[in-house]
Design a protein around this motif. Sequence first.
Motif, PDB file in Angstrom:
ATOM      1  N   ALA A   7      17.570  29.047   2.202  1.00  0.00           N
ATOM      2  CA  ALA A   7      16.129  29.141   2.458  1.00  0.00           C
ATOM      3  C   ALA A   7      15.849  29.974   3.704  1.00  0.00           C
ATOM      4  O   ALA A   7      14.916  30.775   3.721  1.00  0.00           O
ATOM      5  CB  ALA A   7      15.527  27.748   2.608  1.00  0.00           C
ATOM      6  N   VAL A   8      16.643  29.762   4.737  1.00  0.00           N
ATOM      7  CA  VAL A   8      16.446  30.491   5.991  1.00  0.00           C
ATOM      8  C   VAL A   8      17.779  30.549   6.726  1.00  0.00           C
ATOM      9  O   VAL A   8      18.600  29.636   6.620  1.00  0.00           O
ATOM     10  CB  VAL A   8      15.353  29.815   6.864  1.00  0.00           C
ATOM     11  CG1 VAL A   8      15.771  28.455   7.331  1.00  0.00           C
ATOM     12  CG2 VAL A   8      14.965  30.679   8.031  1.00  0.00           C
ATOM     13  N   ILE A  17      19.428  26.863   6.698  1.00  0.00           N
ATOM     14  CA  ILE A  17      19.017  25.747   5.857  1.00  0.00           C
ATOM     15  C   ILE A  17      19.224  26.133   4.398  1.00  0.00           C
ATOM     16  O   ILE A  17      18.822  27.224   3.980  1.00  0.00           O
ATOM     17  CB  ILE A  17      17.517  25.405   6.067  1.00  0.00           C
ATOM     18  CG1 ILE A  17      17.230  25.066   7.518  1.00  0.00           C
ATOM     19  CG2 ILE A  17      17.076  24.289   5.123  1.00  0.00           C
ATOM     20  CD1 ILE A  17      17.785  23.755   7.988  1.00  0.00           C
ATOM     21  N   ILE A  18      19.824  25.234   3.633  1.00  0.00           N
ATOM     22  CA  ILE A  18      19.968  25.402   2.191  1.00  0.00           C
ATOM     23  C   ILE A  18      19.026  24.419   1.515  1.00  0.00           C
ATOM     24  O   ILE A  18      19.007  23.236   1.866  1.00  0.00           O
ATOM     25  CB  ILE A  18      21.412  25.127   1.732  1.00  0.00           C
ATOM     26  CG1 ILE A  18      22.339  26.214   2.262  1.00  0.00           C
ATOM     27  CG2 ILE A  18      21.476  25.056   0.203  1.00  0.00           C
ATOM     28  CD1 ILE A  18      23.796  25.974   1.964  1.00  0.00           C
ATOM     29  N   ALA A  19      18.245  24.904   0.553  1.00  0.00           N
ATOM     30  CA  ALA A  19      17.395  24.042  -0.267  1.00  0.00           C
ATOM     31  C   ALA A  19      18.128  23.822  -1.585  1.00  0.00           C
ATOM     32  O   ALA A  19      18.440  24.787  -2.290  1.00  0.00           O
ATOM     33  CB  ALA A  19      16.043  24.699  -0.508  1.00  0.00           C
ATOM     34  N   PHE A  28      23.325  24.176   7.611  1.00  0.00           N
ATOM     35  CA  PHE A  28      24.695  24.673   7.502  1.00  0.00           C
ATOM     36  C   PHE A  28      24.956  25.656   8.619  1.00  0.00           C
ATOM     37  O   PHE A  28      24.041  26.202   9.220  1.00  0.00           O
ATOM     38  CB  PHE A  28      24.956  25.320   6.135  1.00  0.00           C
ATOM     39  CG  PHE A  28      24.326  26.679   5.967  1.00  0.00           C
ATOM     40  CD1 PHE A  28      25.074  27.830   6.160  1.00  0.00           C
ATOM     41  CD2 PHE A  28      22.999  26.808   5.615  1.00  0.00           C
ATOM     42  CE1 PHE A  28      24.503  29.083   6.006  1.00  0.00           C
ATOM     43  CE2 PHE A  28      22.414  28.051   5.453  1.00  0.00           C
ATOM     44  CZ  PHE A  28      23.167  29.192   5.649  1.00  0.00           C
ATOM     45  N   SER A  29      26.237  25.873   8.897  1.00  0.00           N
ATOM     46  CA  SER A  29      26.651  26.835   9.907  1.00  0.00           C
ATOM     47  C   SER A  29      27.144  28.101   9.220  1.00  0.00           C
ATOM     48  O   SER A  29      27.809  28.018   8.182  1.00  0.00           O
ATOM     49  CB  SER A  29      27.780  26.241  10.758  1.00  0.00           C
ATOM     50  OG  SER A  29      28.387  27.241  11.537  1.00  0.00           O
ATOM     51  N   GLY A  30      26.848  29.250   9.786  1.00  0.00           N
ATOM     52  CA  GLY A  30      27.298  30.520   9.228  1.00  0.00           C
ATOM     53  C   GLY A  30      28.807  30.647   9.192  1.00  0.00           C
ATOM     54  O   GLY A  30      29.351  31.438   8.437  1.00  0.00           O
ATOM     55  N   ARG A  37      22.769  35.531   3.335  1.00  0.00           N
ATOM     56  CA  ARG A  37      21.586  36.250   2.861  1.00  0.00           C
ATOM     57  C   ARG A  37      20.538  35.272   2.333  1.00  0.00           C
ATOM     58  O   ARG A  37      20.805  34.496   1.413  1.00  0.00           O
ATOM     59  CB  ARG A  37      21.965  37.244   1.763  1.00  0.00           C
ATOM     60  CG  ARG A  37      20.830  38.137   1.313  1.00  0.00           C
ATOM     61  CD  ARG A  37      21.321  39.242   0.397  1.00  0.00           C
ATOM     62  NE  ARG A  37      22.056  38.748  -0.741  1.00  0.00           N
ATOM     63  CZ  ARG A  37      21.492  38.454  -1.925  1.00  0.00           C
ATOM     64  NH1 ARG A  37      20.213  38.597  -2.113  1.00  0.00           N
ATOM     65  NH2 ARG A  37      22.243  38.025  -2.920  1.00  0.00           N
ATOM     66  N   GLU A  38      19.357  35.306   2.915  1.00  0.00           N
ATOM     67  CA  GLU A  38      18.276  34.437   2.469  1.00  0.00           C
ATOM     68  C   GLU A  38      17.935  34.729   1.010  1.00  0.00           C
ATOM     69  O   GLU A  38      17.899  35.879   0.597  1.00  0.00           O
ATOM     70  CB  GLU A  38      17.044  34.618   3.349  1.00  0.00           C
ATOM     71  CG  GLU A  38      17.254  34.076   4.738  1.00  0.00           C
ATOM     72  CD  GLU A  38      16.053  34.258   5.649  1.00  0.00           C
ATOM     73  OE1 GLU A  38      14.992  34.690   5.185  1.00  0.00           O
ATOM     74  OE2 GLU A  38      16.206  33.955   6.842  1.00  0.00           O
ATOM     75  N   GLY A  39      17.735  33.681   0.225  1.00  0.00           N
ATOM     76  CA  GLY A  39      17.444  33.822  -1.199  1.00  0.00           C
ATOM     77  C   GLY A  39      18.677  33.782  -2.070  1.00  0.00           C
ATOM     78  O   GLY A  39      18.570  33.654  -3.287  1.00  0.00           O
ATOM     79  N   GLN A  40      19.874  33.890  -1.483  1.00  0.00           N
ATOM     80  CA  GLN A  40      21.127  33.874  -2.240  1.00  0.00           C
ATOM     81  C   GLN A  40      21.360  32.496  -2.843  1.00  0.00           C
ATOM     82  O   GLN A  40      21.243  31.493  -2.180  1.00  0.00           O
ATOM     83  CB  GLN A  40      22.297  34.234  -1.321  1.00  0.00           C
ATOM     84  CG  GLN A  40      23.665  34.094  -1.963  1.00  0.00           C
ATOM     85  CD  GLN A  40      23.941  35.125  -3.032  1.00  0.00           C
ATOM     86  OE1 GLN A  40      23.727  36.310  -2.808  1.00  0.00           O
ATOM     87  NE2 GLN A  40      24.399  34.694  -4.185  1.00  0.00           N
TER      88      GLN A  40
END
Length: 58
Positions: A7-8, A17-19, A28-30, A37-40
């Motif tokens: 999500a962001v 943040i994962i939705a 989550f941590s990178g 990538r946002e939207g992935q």
Amino acid sequence: MPLGTIAVYNKAEGVGIIADEHGERRPFSGMETQTTREGQRVAFEVVGAKATNVIAVR
């Protein structure tokens, strides 16, 4: 493994943040992901309240 979408993602902080499919949001941590990538679309594991082992899904 649950499915969701990034999500962001904050590049400066290295966290995001994962939705998931049910609308629940998990941090989550990178360092624990293949993509930021946002939207992935991603598959991930849940440990406590956070997502880990994040894998990109096509």
